[in-house]
Scaffold this motif. Structure first.
Motif, mmCIF file in Angstrom:
data_model
loop_
_atom_site.group_PDB
_atom_site.id
_atom_site.type_symbol
_atom_site.label_atom_id
_atom_site.label_comp_id
_atom_site.label_asym_id
_atom_site.label_seq_id
_atom_site.Cartn_x
_atom_site.Cartn_y
_atom_site.Cartn_z
ATOM 1 N N ARG A 243 0.974 -1.020 -0.188
ATOM 2 C CA ARG A 243 -0.069 0.020 0.072
ATOM 3 C C ARG A 243 0.729 1.262 0.238
ATOM 4 O O ARG A 243 0.523 2.208 -0.782
ATOM 5 C CB ARG A 243 -0.990 -0.040 1.271
ATOM 6 C CG ARG A 243 -1.806 1.112 1.142
ATOM 7 C CD ARG A 243 -2.748 0.880 2.519
ATOM 8 N NE ARG A 243 -3.906 0.285 2.379
ATOM 9 C CZ ARG A 243 -4.320 -0.669 3.565
ATOM 10 N NH1 ARG A 243 -3.711 -0.371 4.648
ATOM 11 N NH2 ARG A 243 -5.149 -1.397 3.211
ATOM 12 N N ASP B 226 2.204 1.170 -3.406
ATOM 13 C CA ASP B 226 0.941 1.610 -4.395
ATOM 14 C C ASP B 226 1.226 0.745 -5.758
ATOM 15 O O ASP B 226 0.873 1.254 -6.754
ATOM 16 C CB ASP B 226 0.611 3.050 -4.881
ATOM 17 C CG ASP B 226 -0.754 3.099 -5.325
ATOM 18 O OD1 ASP B 226 -1.368 2.299 -4.922
ATOM 19 O OD2 ASP B 226 -1.056 3.943 -6.095
ATOM 20 N N THR C 87 -13.291 -4.145 -2.744
ATOM 21 C CA THR C 87 -13.928 -3.044 -2.553
ATOM 22 C C THR C 87 -13.259 -1.685 -2.004
ATOM 23 O O THR C 87 -13.354 -0.640 -2.515
ATOM 24 C CB THR C 87 -15.413 -3.126 -1.982
ATOM 25 O OG1 THR C 87 -15.231 -3.661 -0.608
ATOM 26 C CG2 THR C 87 -15.950 -4.257 -2.718
ATOM 27 N N ARG D 297 -10.185 -1.580 -1.966
ATOM 28 C CA ARG D 297 -9.052 -1.051 -3.169
ATOM 29 C C ARG D 297 -9.816 -0.022 -4.169
ATOM 30 O O ARG D 297 -9.150 0.859 -4.368
ATOM 31 C CB ARG D 297 -8.570 -2.313 -3.759
ATOM 32 C CG ARG D 297 -7.406 -3.306 -2.989
ATOM 33 C CD ARG D 297 -6.983 -4.146 -3.887
ATOM 34 N NE ARG D 297 -6.663 -3.746 -5.114
ATOM 35 C CZ ARG D 297 -7.294 -3.899 -6.281
ATOM 36 N NH1 ARG D 297 -8.599 -4.585 -6.318
ATOM 37 N NH2 ARG D 297 -7.008 -3.525 -7.512
ATOM 38 N N GLU D 298 -11.013 -0.388 -4.501
ATOM 39 C CA GLU D 298 -11.504 0.383 -5.488
ATOM 40 C C GLU D 298 -11.726 1.744 -4.805
ATOM 41 O O GLU D 298 -11.470 2.805 -5.520
ATOM 42 C CB GLU D 298 -12.776 -0.153 -6.050
ATOM 43 C CG GLU D 298 -12.500 -1.496 -6.717
ATOM 44 C CD GLU D 298 -12.266 -1.021 -8.202
ATOM 45 O OE1 GLU D 298 -12.413 -0.059 -8.503
ATOM 46 O OE2 GLU D 298 -11.466 -1.912 -8.752
ATOM 47 N N HIS D 299 -12.138 1.850 -3.495
ATOM 48 C CA HIS D 299 -12.568 3.015 -2.916
ATOM 49 C C HIS D 299 -11.373 3.957 -2.816
ATOM 50 O O HIS D 299 -11.375 5.034 -2.914
ATOM 51 C CB HIS D 299 -13.064 2.795 -1.448
ATOM 52 C CG HIS D 299 -13.256 4.076 -0.742
ATOM 53 N ND1 HIS D 299 -12.279 4.451 -0.037
ATOM 54 C CD2 HIS D 299 -14.378 4.760 -0.685
ATOM 55 C CE1 HIS D 299 -12.680 5.675 0.500
ATOM 56 N NE2 HIS D 299 -13.809 5.943 0.326
ATOM 57 N N ASP D 300 -9.876 3.267 -2.554
ATOM 58 C CA ASP D 300 -8.749 3.912 -2.263
ATOM 59 C C ASP D 300 -8.274 4.216 -3.546
ATOM 60 O O ASP D 300 -7.185 4.935 -3.757
ATOM 61 C CB ASP D 300 -7.894 3.262 -1.623
ATOM 62 C CG ASP D 300 -8.430 3.124 0.206
ATOM 63 O OD1 ASP D 300 -9.279 3.884 0.232
ATOM 64 O OD2 ASP D 300 -7.994 2.180 0.682
ATOM 65 N N ARG D 301 -8.660 3.692 -4.724
ATOM 66 C CA ARG D 301 -7.943 3.865 -6.299
ATOM 67 C C ARG D 301 -6.642 3.402 -6.145
ATOM 68 O O ARG D 301 -5.626 3.747 -6.553
ATOM 69 C CB ARG D 301 -8.105 5.365 -6.550
ATOM 70 C CG ARG D 301 -9.477 5.605 -6.699
ATOM 71 C CD ARG D 301 -9.337 7.191 -7.279
ATOM 72 N NE ARG D 301 -10.679 7.972 -7.499
ATOM 73 C CZ ARG D 301 -11.535 7.797 -8.379
ATOM 74 N NH1 ARG D 301 -11.190 7.179 -9.372
ATOM 75 N NH2 ARG D 301 -12.594 8.368 -8.504
ATOM 76 N N SER D 302 -6.425 2.037 -5.208
ATOM 77 C CA SER D 302 -5.227 1.528 -5.132
ATOM 78 C C SER D 302 -4.757 0.806 -6.243
ATOM 79 O O SER D 302 -5.366 0.073 -7.078
ATOM 80 C CB SER D 302 -5.201 0.566 -3.890
ATOM 81 O OG SER D 302 -4.014 -0.250 -3.784
ATOM 82 N N LYS D 303 -3.516 1.030 -6.788
ATOM 83 C CA LYS D 303 -2.943 0.026 -7.870
ATOM 84 C C LYS D 303 -2.426 -1.234 -7.395
ATOM 85 O O LYS D 303 -1.763 -1.964 -8.320
ATOM 86 C CB LYS D 303 -1.834 1.005 -8.426
ATOM 87 C CG LYS D 303 -2.073 2.197 -9.046
ATOM 88 C CD LYS D 303 -1.296 3.161 -9.780
ATOM 89 C CE LYS D 303 -1.781 4.316 -10.206
ATOM 90 N NZ LYS D 303 -0.550 5.055 -11.007
ATOM 91 N N HIS E 126 -2.617 -4.937 -7.162
ATOM 92 C CA HIS E 126 -3.776 -5.914 -7.799
ATOM 93 C C HIS E 126 -3.968 -7.145 -6.566
ATOM 94 O O HIS E 126 -3.131 -7.388 -6.003
ATOM 95 C CB HIS E 126 -2.855 -6.413 -8.877
ATOM 96 C CG HIS E 126 -3.790 -7.160 -9.683
ATOM 97 N ND1 HIS E 126 -5.110 -6.990 -10.168
ATOM 98 C CD2 HIS E 126 -3.672 -8.569 -10.059
ATOM 99 C CE1 HIS E 126 -5.768 -7.929 -10.813
ATOM 100 N NE2 HIS E 126 -4.917 -8.748 -10.736
#
Length: 253
Positions: free
Chosen positions: A51, A54, A92, A94-100, A102
């Motif tokens: 994290r 990223d 979800t 990860r999607e919220h944080d716009r994390s790269k 995978h």
């Protein structure tokens, strides 16, 4: 995608009790080899490292039994359901944080590993895989490919795909089928010795390798996995199948 010639991969057992040991192993690996690019299982240990950067890939080894539980394996099924639910929640977040970073999960069928030789059991006959099983190399190739793909989930083998579909469309029929075949189908005719060792509390002192005793009849390939890797071919074939009747009619006209 990371440079495969230089990537660092850490594989841990799917066991919540090894968190501290896995954390220490990760610290040492990164000090000696550099940032970890791919981490298999124990996602939270990897996530706190990835994290911050990223980037990176976390792969969870799941099971068909996360979709459809079977008799005699309630603790295992419960654990695989938990991994599935945890991974979905993490997706979800990860999607919220716009994390790269995978995240991918590979749902496994029965695999011919030594678990059948060393598991703790109360059965009187030797445990065996349920339905068709696959050789460990098939699972290994799927995990390697999934770790380098950008897919969110891979179902390996037709028993996994069948479990997902059957649970969705005919769960009650599946209940009756498993009740009739699921218990005898997970045992051989071989009696278990009274002094059989197991690895619940300590390692079993035998020279185990990757394979157990069910290689005969085990699948060495997975056509379903091939189809999953080549989705473009499937869509192209489907589009061609839709287009051909129209072309035929046009020519007749």
């Amino acid at each position: 995608m990371p440079d495969r010639a230089a990537e660092v991969v850490v594989i841990t057992g799917a066991n919540a009790g090894i968190g501290r040991a896995a954390d220490a192993a990760a610290e040492r690996a990164e000090q000696e080899l550099g940032p970890i690019a791919i981490w298999v299982n124990n996602a939270m240990v990897a996530l706190k490292r990835m994290r911050a950067r990223d980037r990176g890939t976390i792969l969870q080894v799941g099971s068909a039994l996360a979709y459809r539980s079977i008799p005699l394996q309630s603790p295992y099924c419960g654990a695989k359901h938990a991994i599935k639910g945890f991974t979905q929640a993490l997706h979800t977040e990860r999607e919220h944080d716009r994390s790269k970073v995978h995240l991918v999960i590979v749902d496994m069928p029965g695999v011919n590993t030594p678990q059948f030789e060393w598991c703790k059991t109360t059965l009187h006959r030797h445990p065996r895989p349920t339905a068709a099983c696959y050789r460990p190399e098939v699972a290994g190739r799927a995990i390697y490919w999934a770790a380098h793909s950008r897919r969110a989930e891979i179902c390996l083998g037709y028993p996994t795909l069948g479990a997902v579909l059957a649970e969705k469309f005919m769960p009650h029929l599946l209940d009756r089928y498993r009740a009739r075949t699921g218990i005898a189908g997970q045992q051989t005719d071989e009696a278990i010795p009274a002094d059989r060792p197991d690895k619940l509390w300590k390692p079993v002192p035998r020279p185990f390798a990757a394979h157990a005793s069910f290689d005969r009849g085990a699948w060495t390939v997975s056509p379903e996995f091939w189809a999953a890797k080549h989705r473009g071919w499937r869509w192209g074939a489907a589009a061609l199948g839709v287009r051909l009747p129209g072309l035929s009619k046009r020519r007749k006209g």
